[in-house]
Design a protein around this motif. Structure first.
Motif, short mmCIF file in Angstrom:
data_model
loop_
_atom_site.label_atom_id
_atom_site.label_comp_id
_atom_site.label_asym_id
_atom_site.label_seq_id
_atom_site.Cartn_x
_atom_site.Cartn_y
_atom_site.Cartn_z
N GLY A 40 1.13 -1.00 -0.15
CA GLY A 40 -0.06 -0.14 0.07
C GLY A 40 0.67 1.04 -0.28
O GLY A 40 0.34 1.91 -0.41
N ALA A 41 2.16 1.33 0.80
CA ALA A 41 2.95 2.48 0.74
C ALA A 41 3.63 2.75 -0.79
O ALA A 41 4.30 3.76 -1.17
CB ALA A 41 4.29 2.23 2.13
N SER A 42 3.90 1.22 -1.75
CA SER A 42 4.84 1.97 -2.77
C SER A 42 3.74 1.90 -4.16
O SER A 42 2.65 1.29 -3.75
CB SER A 42 5.50 0.57 -2.80
OG SER A 42 4.46 -0.66 -3.20
N PRO A 43 4.22 2.28 -5.18
CA PRO A 43 3.13 1.84 -6.07
C PRO A 43 2.58 0.75 -6.82
O PRO A 43 3.33 -0.41 -7.05
CB PRO A 43 3.86 2.82 -7.70
CG PRO A 43 5.28 3.42 -6.18
CD PRO A 43 4.99 2.93 -5.45
N HIS A 44 1.22 0.68 -7.82
CA HIS A 44 0.84 -1.08 -7.95
C HIS A 44 0.77 -1.02 -9.04
O HIS A 44 0.29 0.42 -8.96
CB HIS A 44 0.67 -1.17 -6.43
CG HIS A 44 -0.43 -0.83 -6.39
ND1 HIS A 44 -0.07 -0.10 -4.80
CD2 HIS A 44 -1.86 -1.20 -6.59
CE1 HIS A 44 -1.65 0.28 -4.50
NE2 HIS A 44 -2.13 -0.21 -5.52
N TYR A 45 0.43 -1.51 -9.48
CA TYR A 45 -0.70 -2.06 -10.82
C TYR A 45 -2.22 -2.12 -10.80
O TYR A 45 -2.30 -2.27 -9.33
CB TYR A 45 -0.03 -3.13 -11.17
CG TYR A 45 -0.76 -3.72 -12.93
CD1 TYR A 45 -0.44 -2.89 -14.31
CD2 TYR A 45 -1.91 -4.07 -13.17
CE1 TYR A 45 -1.18 -3.02 -15.52
CE2 TYR A 45 -2.37 -4.43 -14.41
CZ TYR A 45 -2.06 -3.85 -15.13
OH TYR A 45 -2.59 -3.71 -16.51
N THR A 46 -2.56 -0.61 -11.68
CA THR A 46 -4.10 -0.71 -11.14
C THR A 46 -4.87 -0.70 -12.65
O THR A 46 -5.59 -0.46 -12.36
CB THR A 46 -4.39 0.60 -11.07
OG1 THR A 46 -3.73 1.21 -11.50
CG2 THR A 46 -3.60 1.11 -9.47
N GLY A 47 -4.13 -1.10 -13.66
CA GLY A 47 -4.65 -1.55 -15.12
C GLY A 47 -5.33 -3.08 -15.38
O GLY A 47 -5.79 -3.12 -13.46
N PRO A 48 -6.11 -3.30 -16.43
CA PRO A 48 -6.66 -4.26 -16.24
C PRO A 48 -6.12 -5.54 -15.83
O PRO A 48 -5.03 -6.29 -15.63
CB PRO A 48 -6.93 -4.84 -17.90
CG PRO A 48 -6.60 -3.02 -18.10
CD PRO A 48 -6.03 -2.64 -17.10
N LYS A 80 -3.43 -11.32 -0.89
CA LYS A 80 -1.96 -10.88 -1.25
C LYS A 80 -1.96 -9.49 -1.46
O LYS A 80 -0.73 -8.70 -1.80
CB LYS A 80 -1.28 -11.71 -2.33
CG LYS A 80 -1.25 -13.10 -2.04
CD LYS A 80 0.31 -13.23 -1.55
CE LYS A 80 0.60 -14.69 -1.04
NZ LYS A 80 1.48 -15.53 -0.34
N GLN A 81 -2.97 -8.78 -1.69
CA GLN A 81 -3.34 -7.75 -1.67
C GLN A 81 -4.62 -7.14 -1.00
O GLN A 81 -5.39 -7.76 -1.18
CB GLN A 81 -2.93 -7.40 -3.03
CG GLN A 81 -2.98 -5.22 -3.77
CD GLN A 81 -3.07 -5.34 -5.17
OE1 GLN A 81 -4.20 -6.19 -6.30
NE2 GLN A 81 -1.88 -4.51 -5.43
N ILE A 82 -4.48 -5.51 -0.66
CA ILE A 82 -5.59 -5.71 -0.75
C ILE A 82 -5.48 -3.94 -0.35
O ILE A 82 -5.08 -3.40 -0.12
CB ILE A 82 -5.80 -5.93 1.68
CG1 ILE A 82 -6.93 -4.74 2.04
CG2 ILE A 82 -4.53 -5.04 2.18
CD1 ILE A 82 -7.62 -6.13 3.52
N LYS A 83 -6.53 -3.56 -0.81
CA LYS A 83 -7.43 -2.01 -1.23
C LYS A 83 -8.25 -1.47 -0.14
O LYS A 83 -9.54 -1.92 -0.07
CB LYS A 83 -7.18 -1.87 -2.84
CG LYS A 83 -6.30 -2.27 -2.97
CD LYS A 83 -5.68 -1.57 -4.35
CE LYS A 83 -6.72 -2.55 -5.64
NZ LYS A 83 -6.89 -2.25 -6.96
N VAL A 84 -8.55 -0.46 0.13
CA VAL A 84 -9.76 -0.14 1.26
C VAL A 84 -10.48 1.24 -0.29
O VAL A 84 -9.87 1.55 -1.42
CB VAL A 84 -9.81 1.67 2.02
CG1 VAL A 84 -10.82 2.43 1.69
CG2 VAL A 84 -8.57 0.26 2.84
N THR A 85 -12.04 0.67 -1.38
CA THR A 85 -12.45 0.85 -1.99
C THR A 85 -13.70 2.34 -1.96
O THR A 85 -13.89 1.89 -0.13
CB THR A 85 -13.37 -0.69 -2.69
OG1 THR A 85 -14.12 -0.84 -1.73
CG2 THR A 85 -12.29 -1.37 -3.29
N ALA A 86 -13.83 2.52 -2.67
CA ALA A 86 -14.89 3.89 -2.35
C ALA A 86 -16.84 2.90 -1.68
O ALA A 86 -17.27 3.43 -0.90
CB ALA A 86 -15.28 4.21 -3.11
N SER A 87 -16.38 1.51 -1.96
CA SER A 87 -17.73 0.89 -1.30
C SER A 87 -18.08 -0.73 -1.94
O SER A 87 -17.07 -1.14 -2.56
CB SER A 87 -19.34 1.25 -2.56
OG SER A 87 -19.10 1.03 -3.96
#
Length: 134
Positions: free
Chosen positions: A34-42, A127-134
């Motif tokens: 979460g603190a470093s850049p990561h891929y957000t594409g398809p 392996k990855q967790i992101k906070v989302t809007a909903s």
């Protein structure tokens, strides 16, 4: 410079440099995903519900789920829930986003590898967790 003055000067320099390093340290998530850049594409990783994963998932399958972490079961074990049901997940502290609080009401997207057990409890190793809007 006498010996006592040298010892005092070295002590002062050591303490001040240690204090400066401590101010920049932010804890175990300082180097997390979460603190470093990561891929957000398809992605080819399928999005599923907890029920779909438990019913149809295969061992070692990567999957993404959207929902909430509703409880902490101790150590790295959590319970994840979406509208379809619940699944046990294992999350290392290094995967939690830096400087973000996640509680039972925080919507998240988790991606990980499914550990399907014929006997016992199947779980998702996150392996990855992101906070989302909903």
């Amino acid at each position: 410079m006498n010996r006592i003055a040298k010892v005092i000067a070295i002590t002062v320099l050591t303490v001040s440099s240690a204090a400066a390093m401590a101010q920049s340290y932010t804890g175990p998530t300082a180097s997390s995903a979460g603190a470093s850049p990561h891929y957000t594409g398809p992605s080819t990783i399928p999005k599923m519900t907890a029920k779909q994963l438990l019913d149809n998932g295969t061992d070692d399958q990567y999957v993404t789920l959207n929902g909430k972490l509703i409880s902490h079961a101790g150590s790295k074990d959590y319970v994840f829930a979406d509208a379809s049901g619940q699944i046990k997940v294992k999350i290392s502290s290094k995967y939690f986003p830096a400087n973000q609080i996640i509680d039972g009401n925080t919507p998240v997207e988790i991606t990980g590898k499914f550990d399907k057990n014929r006997f016992g409890t199947s779980k998702l190793e996150v392996k990855q967790i992101k906070v989302t809007a909903s």
